[in-house]
Design an enzyme around this catalytic site. Structure first.
Site, PDB file in Angstrom:
ATOM      1  CB  CYS B  98      -0.895   0.023   1.225  1.00  0.00           C
ATOM      2  SG  CYS B  98      -1.800  -1.490   1.537  1.00  0.00           S
ATOM      3  CB  CYS B 101       0.293   3.596  -4.600  1.00  0.00           C
ATOM      4  SG  CYS B 101       0.639   2.455  -5.947  1.00  0.00           S
ATOM      5  CG  HIS B 102      -2.267   4.628  -1.234  1.00  0.00           C
ATOM      6  ND1 HIS B 102      -3.060   5.447  -1.997  1.00  0.00           N
ATOM      7  CD2 HIS B 102      -2.633   3.363  -1.547  1.00  0.00           C
ATOM      8  CE1 HIS B 102      -3.869   4.702  -2.739  1.00  0.00           C
ATOM      9  NE2 HIS B 102      -3.627   3.443  -2.482  1.00  0.00           N
ATOM     10  CB  CYS B 135      -5.754  -1.295  -4.058  1.00  0.00           C
ATOM     11  SG  CYS B 135      -5.620   0.486  -4.291  1.00  0.00           S
ATOM     12  CB  CYS B 243     -29.705  -4.639  12.526  1.00  0.00           C
ATOM     13  SG  CYS B 243     -29.304  -3.574  13.925  1.00  0.00           S
TER      14      CYS B 243
END
Lengths: 109, 282
Positions: B98, B101-102, B135, B243
């Protein structure tokens, strides 16, 4: 053998003489109780941290016996009176014989 | 099981003994003594039925509330720590992480508040987990994570943690509007043998007791959420599923288009609250 076991400690790095400080500890551990069964009906063997201690300058502050009813990732918060600079020594004892240790220095100003 | 029983006996004893730690709806949330979290504010304009929105944090008792005020006490931060390692570990056929790129996880601050959001290239509304898997599959050449499974939730928790304190700001107009409207319809549609909609509990009855617990407004600004009852991170869709199941209806699956739409709508009901995840709830 428990995997991913990692001890963590949060304690102050300084204190005044005679001060009572709060210490937080946590160890990531599955704490498998030995009471559960897997999908085939076989008992999952017990695997827990069975003892935790904290010492300051070789004085025992806390000595805990842990039992199977204690949850995953056992967390302890306790207080200690600090008279002189030194080192907190934390020790966790695993059922499988592993011993995990951590140390934190504290300075008395 | 035995542990559970002991716990509840202890809790009951406390309740009778000490008057219990009741929900503190006026408490203010500050994390680590520095991140101020908005847990109560005016409802966004698109909501007709309510004037004030409140984070689920306000509906929990003080001991649970406190666990979220220090990252050391927040058990979800263990998963965040793991995710931080994964963030910079190269995986897949492209051998990319990750981080390649980030950059740092902190560089992703501001991402969580706007999700779910419209993805122009894909022509659909996407949740963070969908985008993460995009990604993984297309940029990293890795296996996608199972929806709401531990890996995906931990990464979502990491990305949420770096945006804590920022206001939720999910766009409800533009190309994503039809999805948002579908979500709104699901929110108000009664389902199951009990014939309940989300609104039956979380709009009309929040603050009241549901068996032994306080009903919250069903806000999701604190997700992924660490729940004390199952000692792990819980995803929004898994919560929805729980729920819907409790209304005794057939549920949608985590990751289904219906739940994506519902997540978008429910997230937009929290526009103005701070991103709070990973939160601690019971």
């Amino acid at each position: 053998m428990a995997s991913g076991v990692k001890p963590r400690v949060k304690s102050p790095s300084s204190a005044s003489a005679g001060e009572v400080v709060t210490i937080k500890t946590l160890i990531s551990h599955p704490m498998e109780s030995g009471q559960r069964k897997d999908s085939d009906g076989n008992t999952i063997p017990r695997s827990i941290i069975n003892r935790f201690t904290c010492e300051l300058n070789d004085n025992m502050i806390i000595d805990v016996t842990l039992e199977p009813a204690i949850s995953t990732n056992p967390y302890f918060e306790f207080e200690a009176k600090v008279d002189a600079s030194g080192e907190f020594k934390f020790t966790w004892y695993d059922d499988d014989g592993s011993v995990y240790e951590e140390a934190k220095a504290i300075e008395v100003a | 099981m035995k542990a559970k029983l002991l716990q509840s006996i202890a809790a009951a004893a406390l309740a009778f003994g000490a008057g219990a730690a009741l929900a503190d709806e006026d408490a203010e949330l500050v994390i680590n003594g520095e991140i101020e979290i908005v847990t109560k504010t005016d409802a966004p304009a698109h909501m007709d039925g309510m004037s004030t929105i409140m984070s689920g944090w306000r509906f929990r008792d003080s001991t649970t509330q406190m666990m979220e005020m220090d990252d050391f006490d927040n058990p979800a931060m263990l998963a965040v720590e793991d995710a931080r390692e994964k963030w910079s570990t190269p995986v897949g056929s492209e051998d990319k992480s990750c981080a390649d790129c980030h950059g740092e996880p902190e560089d992703m601050a501001g991402v969580k508040p706007v999700y779910p959001k419209w993805n122009e290239d894909a022509g659909e509304v996407r949740t963070m987990q969908m985008q993460m898997n995009d990604c993984r599959e297309n940029r990293m050449g890795a296996e996608p994570w199972k929806y709401d499974a531990a890996d995906a939730l931990a990464m979502e928790a990491l990305l949420s943690s770096v945006s804590r304190g920022m206001p939720v700001d999910v766009a409800i107009d533009g190309p994503g509007q039809s999805t948002w409207e579908q979500g709104k319809e699901l929110y108000y549609a009664r389902t199951g043998q009990l014939d309940l909609s989300c609104a039956s509990c979380h709009e009309e009855n929040y603050g009241n007791m549901i068996r032994a617990d306080h009903l919250s407004q069903g806000q999701i600004n604190g997700f992924p959420t660490y729940r004390l009852k199952n000692t792990k991170l819980n995803g929004v869709h898994s919560r929805f599923k729980g729920c819907v199941r409790d209304t005794r209806a057939e549920t949608y699956s985590p990751g289904s288009p219906e739940f994506v739409a519902l997540e978008m709508y429910v997230a937009s009901r929290g526009n103005g609250l701070s991103v709070e995840g990973p939160a601690v709830r019971n």
